[in-house]
Scaffold this motif. Structure first.
Motif, PDB file in Angstrom:
ATOM      1  N   GLY A  75      57.878  45.910  18.780  1.00 46.07           N
ATOM      2  CA  GLY A  75      58.623  44.663  18.867  1.00 46.07           C
ATOM      3  C   GLY A  75      57.746  43.515  19.331  1.00 46.07           C
ATOM      4  O   GLY A  75      56.600  43.710  19.753  1.00 46.07           O
ATOM      5  N   ALA A  76      58.291  42.319  19.280  1.00 50.48           N
ATOM      6  CA  ALA A  76      57.543  41.124  19.684  1.00 50.48           C
ATOM      7  C   ALA A  76      57.135  41.177  21.151  1.00 50.48           C
ATOM      8  O   ALA A  76      56.152  40.542  21.562  1.00 50.48           O
ATOM      9  N   ASP A  77      57.874  41.951  21.955  1.00 48.62           N
ATOM     10  CA  ASP A  77      57.575  42.069  23.381  1.00 48.62           C
ATOM     11  C   ASP A  77      56.508  43.116  23.678  1.00 48.62           C
ATOM     12  O   ASP A  77      56.170  43.353  24.841  1.00 48.62           O
ATOM     13  N   GLY A  78      55.975  43.764  22.631  1.00 47.66           N
ATOM     14  CA  GLY A  78      54.931  44.760  22.835  1.00 47.66           C
ATOM     15  C   GLY A  78      55.441  46.164  23.075  1.00 47.66           C
ATOM     16  O   GLY A  78      54.649  47.089  23.244  1.00 47.66           O
ATOM     17  N   VAL A  79      56.749  46.354  23.070  1.00 46.26           N
ATOM     18  CA  VAL A  79      57.304  47.689  23.289  1.00 46.26           C
ATOM     19  C   VAL A  79      57.200  48.496  21.992  1.00 46.26           C
ATOM     20  O   VAL A  79      57.649  48.055  20.937  1.00 46.26           O
ATOM     21  N   LEU A  80      56.588  49.665  22.093  1.00 46.93           N
ATOM     22  CA  LEU A  80      56.410  50.563  20.953  1.00 46.93           C
ATOM     23  C   LEU A  80      57.512  51.615  20.952  1.00 46.93           C
ATOM     24  O   LEU A  80      57.853  52.160  22.010  1.00 46.93           O
ATOM     25  N   LYS A  81      58.046  51.906  19.767  1.00 48.92           N
ATOM     26  CA  LYS A  81      59.139  52.873  19.675  1.00 48.92           C
ATOM     27  C   LYS A  81      58.941  53.814  18.493  1.00 48.92           C
ATOM     28  O   LYS A  81      58.584  53.377  17.402  1.00 48.92           O
ATOM     29  N   LEU A  82      59.207  55.097  18.731  1.00 52.77           N
ATOM     30  CA  LEU A  82      59.163  56.089  17.669  1.00 52.77           C
ATOM     31  C   LEU A  82      60.316  55.852  16.708  1.00 52.77           C
ATOM     32  O   LEU A  82      61.437  55.561  17.130  1.00 52.77           O
ATOM     33  N   ALA A  83      60.031  55.995  15.408  1.00 53.36           N
ATOM     34  CA  ALA A  83      61.061  55.806  14.392  1.00 53.36           C
ATOM     35  C   ALA A  83      60.940  56.872  13.319  1.00 53.36           C
ATOM     36  O   ALA A  83      60.030  57.690  13.332  1.00 53.36           O
ATOM     37  N   ASP A  84      61.863  56.833  12.392  1.00 50.47           N
ATOM     38  CA  ASP A  84      61.915  57.716  11.224  1.00 50.47           C
ATOM     39  C   ASP A  84      62.007  59.185  11.629  1.00 50.47           C
ATOM     40  O   ASP A  84      61.035  59.932  11.565  1.00 50.47           O
ATOM     41  N   GLU A 107      41.241  55.362  35.829  1.00 55.96           N
ATOM     42  CA  GLU A 107      40.031  54.802  35.229  1.00 55.96           C
ATOM     43  C   GLU A 107      40.245  53.365  34.764  1.00 55.96           C
ATOM     44  O   GLU A 107      41.238  53.047  34.124  1.00 55.96           O
ATOM     45  N   GLU A 108      39.292  52.524  35.093  1.00 57.21           N
ATOM     46  CA  GLU A 108      39.338  51.134  34.644  1.00 57.21           C
ATOM     47  C   GLU A 108      38.759  51.010  33.240  1.00 57.21           C
ATOM     48  O   GLU A 108      37.849  51.757  32.876  1.00 57.21           O
ATOM     49  N   PRO A 109      39.325  50.093  32.452  1.00 54.28           N
ATOM     50  CA  PRO A 109      40.491  49.258  32.779  1.00 54.28           C
ATOM     51  C   PRO A 109      41.778  50.057  32.646  1.00 54.28           C
ATOM     52  O   PRO A 109      41.869  50.968  31.824  1.00 54.28           O
ATOM     53  N   LEU A 110      42.753  49.694  33.454  1.00 54.19           N
ATOM     54  CA  LEU A 110      44.053  50.330  33.362  1.00 54.19           C
ATOM     55  C   LEU A 110      44.787  49.779  32.135  1.00 54.19           C
ATOM     56  O   LEU A 110      44.364  48.780  31.551  1.00 54.19           O
ATOM     57  N   PRO A 111      45.874  50.421  31.721  1.00 51.05           N
ATOM     58  CA  PRO A 111      46.607  49.942  30.544  1.00 51.05           C
ATOM     59  C   PRO A 111      46.992  48.467  30.667  1.00 51.05           C
ATOM     60  O   PRO A 111      47.464  48.017  31.717  1.00 51.05           O
ATOM     61  N   THR A 112      46.769  47.729  29.619  1.00 53.53           N
ATOM     62  CA  THR A 112      47.093  46.300  29.586  1.00 53.53           C
ATOM     63  C   THR A 112      48.597  46.104  29.732  1.00 53.53           C
ATOM     64  O   THR A 112      49.383  46.819  29.104  1.00 53.53           O
ATOM     65  N   PRO A 113      49.033  45.133  30.528  1.00 56.99           N
ATOM     66  CA  PRO A 113      50.477  44.856  30.634  1.00 56.99           C
ATOM     67  C   PRO A 113      51.054  44.480  29.272  1.00 56.99           C
ATOM     68  O   PRO A 113      50.370  43.900  28.425  1.00 56.99           O
ATOM     69  N   LEU A 114      52.314  44.811  29.064  1.00 54.97           N
ATOM     70  CA  LEU A 114      52.959  44.535  27.778  1.00 54.97           C
ATOM     71  C   LEU A 114      52.834  43.064  27.386  1.00 54.97           C
ATOM     72  O   LEU A 114      52.596  42.730  26.222  1.00 54.97           O
ATOM     73  N   SER A 115      52.984  42.197  28.357  1.00 52.72           N
ATOM     74  CA  SER A 115      52.975  40.758  28.071  1.00 52.72           C
ATOM     75  C   SER A 115      51.625  40.263  27.572  1.00 52.72           C
ATOM     76  O   SER A 115      51.535  39.171  27.003  1.00 52.72           O
TER      77      SER A 115
END
Length: 470
Positions: free
Chosen positions: A154-163, A411-419
C-alpha cells in the motif's frame, strides 16, 4: 454464468451485469486477468473506499481463498477480505482492499536506482513478509504460491500477502498459540447473494489474551519440527498430493516437441482434486517451487513456503531471480548447480521421492554455492537465505526463528521505518507499463523443450523410466 466470463469491449459482463455488485460498487476498470480470475478496481458507493474486485472462475480456488482469508482476518500483513458475493451459477467475486503496487515492482525499480535497495529497506520488506507468512503458518495455512507479485504493498508501505487461491489449511495441524486466540469459521457456500460480514463473525482479537512468552513459543517450534517434518512420507499430518513433479507438471511446451514423449508413462490428472479433495498436481510458481515438489513429493507441509521465502529474499538482495528455470527440469538443474547433488546426506529420505530415481543429473563436483549467487552481500544475509534454501525441509528455519534473528533485531542498519520506505506509486509491467497483470509473475511458466539440455539417456526401470541429463 458458470466457470468463466464472456467479454465485450474489455468488460466481463458476468460482473458488470450483476446488480448485487453494481448496487454497492462502482467498477472503475480492469486491473488485470489470469487463467482463473479477473481483477477490477472499484469504489464502494457508501463511502468511496477503493477496493479490488476479484472474480474467480474456479470453484476450488474460490473456496480456498475465502476460507484462508477468513481465518487470517485482522492479520496486519495479509490482504483484507471485505466481503464476497457468490450465487448459484455465478463466479465468486471477492471484495479486497486495494493496494497500489507489489514487491515485484519494488525489485524492478531497485534495479534502476544506483545502489539498488538500501539494506534497511530490504530488512523492512523481509520482516513484513515473515510476519505475513508467520500468521499463515500459526493457523496451519500453506500459501503454496509465494512470489514477489503476490506480495502487495500500500501507499503507507505496509506489505500484505495476497492470492490464496492455491492455499490449503492443514486440518490436523496443531495451531501455535498467538496473541490472537480466535479462529473464524470457514465460509458456508450457499446460494446467498452477498456476505458483507465475511462469514458472519467479528474480530475477537480484543478478547482476553492468554499469556505466551518467547520461551514457550520456541519450545513449540521444536515440537512442531519434530511432529511435522516431511522426511516421513507416512506422517498423518502431511497432505497427499497428486504428481507435483517436474515430469508430471510439464506444460505442453515441454512435451509437444519432445522426441521421447512416447516414453512418458503417466500424466497429471488436474481434475482429481475436485473429485477427491487431494492437492493439485501443480503447486506454486516454478521459480519459487521447492525441490521436493519438483521430484514429485506426495507428502509435504509448511516447509514448501519457507523455500519460497528463501528465493524471494535472495531476489531482494541480488535484484535477480535465484533459480530462473525455463522448464521444470531446467529448474531442478539450476538448483543442483548451486546447492550440489540431492542425496540422502543432504536430504534424508529424498530417495523415497516418487521421481527421484526417474530423473538424474551428472554429479556436480563443484556447485556454485549461494555466496556466488549473492555477490557483495554480508555473511548474515547469505546465511539468512541458506537457512531457507536448503534441501532438507525439516532444516529450514521457521518464520519466527528468523524474526528473532539478530540480523533484524540488532545488526545495523535496523529495518527502515514504514514512513521512510520508497514505495512505487503504482504497479508496473516488465516493459514499464502501468498496472500489469494482477498476481502474475511474468512468463516464467513458459516451458522449453528438453532438447536444450543436450544429450540424455533414457532407460526403463522397475518404477517406469529414468532420464539422465549430461
Amino acid at each position: 454464468m458458470e466457470g468463466g466470463s464472456s467479454t465485450s469491449g474489455g468488460r466481463s459482463w458476468s460482473i458488470y451485469g450483476r446488480a448485487e455488485i453494481t448496487a454497492r460498487y462502482e467498477i472503475l476498470g480492469s486491473v488485470g486477468s489470469g487463467t482463473y480470475s479477473d481483477v477490477y478496481r472499484a469504489r464502494r458507493l457508501s463511502d468511496g473506499l477503493a477496493v479490488a474486485l476479484k472474480e474467480v472462475h474456479d470453484y476450488q480456488s474460490s473456496v480456498r481463498e475465502i476460507e484462508a482469508l477468513q481465518a487470517l482476518h485482522g492479520s496486519p500483513n495479509v490482504v483484507d477480505l471485505i466481503e464476497y458475493f457468490w450465487q448459484e451459477d455465478e463466479d465468486a467475486v471477492l471484495v479486497l482492499e486495494f493496494l497500489q503496487t507489489d514487491l515485484e515492482t519494488v525489485i524492478r525499480e531497485g534495479k534502476r536506482r544506483d545502489g539498488g535497495i538500501e539494506v534497511g529497506e530490504v530488512k523492512q520488506w523481509m520482516v513484513q513478509i515473515l510476519r505475513g507468512v508467520d500468521a499463515c503458518h500459526r493457523r496451519g495455512i500453506m500459501h503454496r504460491d509465494l512470489k514477489p507479485s503476490n506480495l502487495l504493498i500500500g501507499a503507507d508501505g505496509v506489505l500484505k500477502l495476497a492470492d490464496f487461491g492455491q492455499s490449503r489449511i492443514l486440518n490436523e495441524f496443531e495451531q501455535i498459540p498467538t496473541n490472537e486466540e480466535w479462529m473464524p469459521q470457514p465460509p458456508t457456500i450457499d446460494q446467498g447473494v452477498s456476505h458483507p460480514s465475511v462469514g458472519g463473525y467479528e474480530n475477537q482479537a480484543a478478547q482476553e489474551q492468554r499469556p505466551f512468552n518467547q520461551e514457550d513459543y520456541l519450545q513449540q517450534l521444536v515440537d512442531f519440527k519434530t511432529r511435522y517434518g516431511t522426511n516421513d512420507a507416512d506422517k498423518e499430518s502431511n497432505l497427499q498430493d497428486g504428481d507435483a513433479s517436474c515430469l508430471a507438471t510439464c506444460s505442453t511446451g515441454d512435451m509437444e516437441d519432445d522426441p521421447y514423449k512416447g516414453s512418458y508413462s503417466f500424466v497429471a490428472e488436474e481434475s482429481a482434486e475436485h473429485e477427491s479433495g487431494t492437492l493439485t498436481s501443480y503447486v506454486g510458481t516454478r521459480w519459487f517451487r521447492a525441490p521436493e515438489l519438483l521430484f514429485g513429493s506426495v507428502s509435504y507441509g509448511l516447509e514448501i513456503d519457507l523455500w519460497s521465502l528463501g528465493c524471494i529474499f535472495a531476489e531482494l538482495l541480488s535484484l535477480k531471480p535465484l533459480f530462473p528455470g525455463t522448464s521444470d527440469i531446467d529448474q531442478l538443474g539450476k538448483i543442483i548447480s548451486v546447492l550440489g547433488d540431492l542425496t540422502e546426506e543432504s536430504c534424508p529420505g529424498c530417495s523415497k521421492l516418487p521421481d527421484y530415481n526417474k530423473i538424474s543429473f551428472n554429479k556436480v563436483e563443484n556447485p556454485i554455492g549461494l555466496i556466488a549467487c549473492l555477490p557483495n552481500r554480508s555473511p548474515s544475509e547469505v546465511n539468512l537465505v541458506k537457512r531457507l534454501v536448503c534441501y532438507d525441509p525439516a532444516s529450514r528455519a521457521t518464520t519466527m526463528e528468523l524474526l528473532l534473528d539478530t540480523y533484524f533485531t540488532e545488526e545495523e542498519p535496523l529495518p527502515t521505518p514504514l514512513s521512510e520506505l520508497k514505495v512505487p506509486s503504482t504497479k508496473t509491467t516488465h516493459d514499464g507499463g502501468s498496472l500489469g497483470e494482477f498476481y502474475n509473475y511474468g512468463n516464467m511458466e513458459s516451458d522449453s523443450d528438453l532438447e536444450e539440455f543436450g544429450p540424455m539417456d533414457i532407460s526403463t526401470t522397475e518404477r517406469g523410466f529414468s532420464i539422465r541429463f549430461s
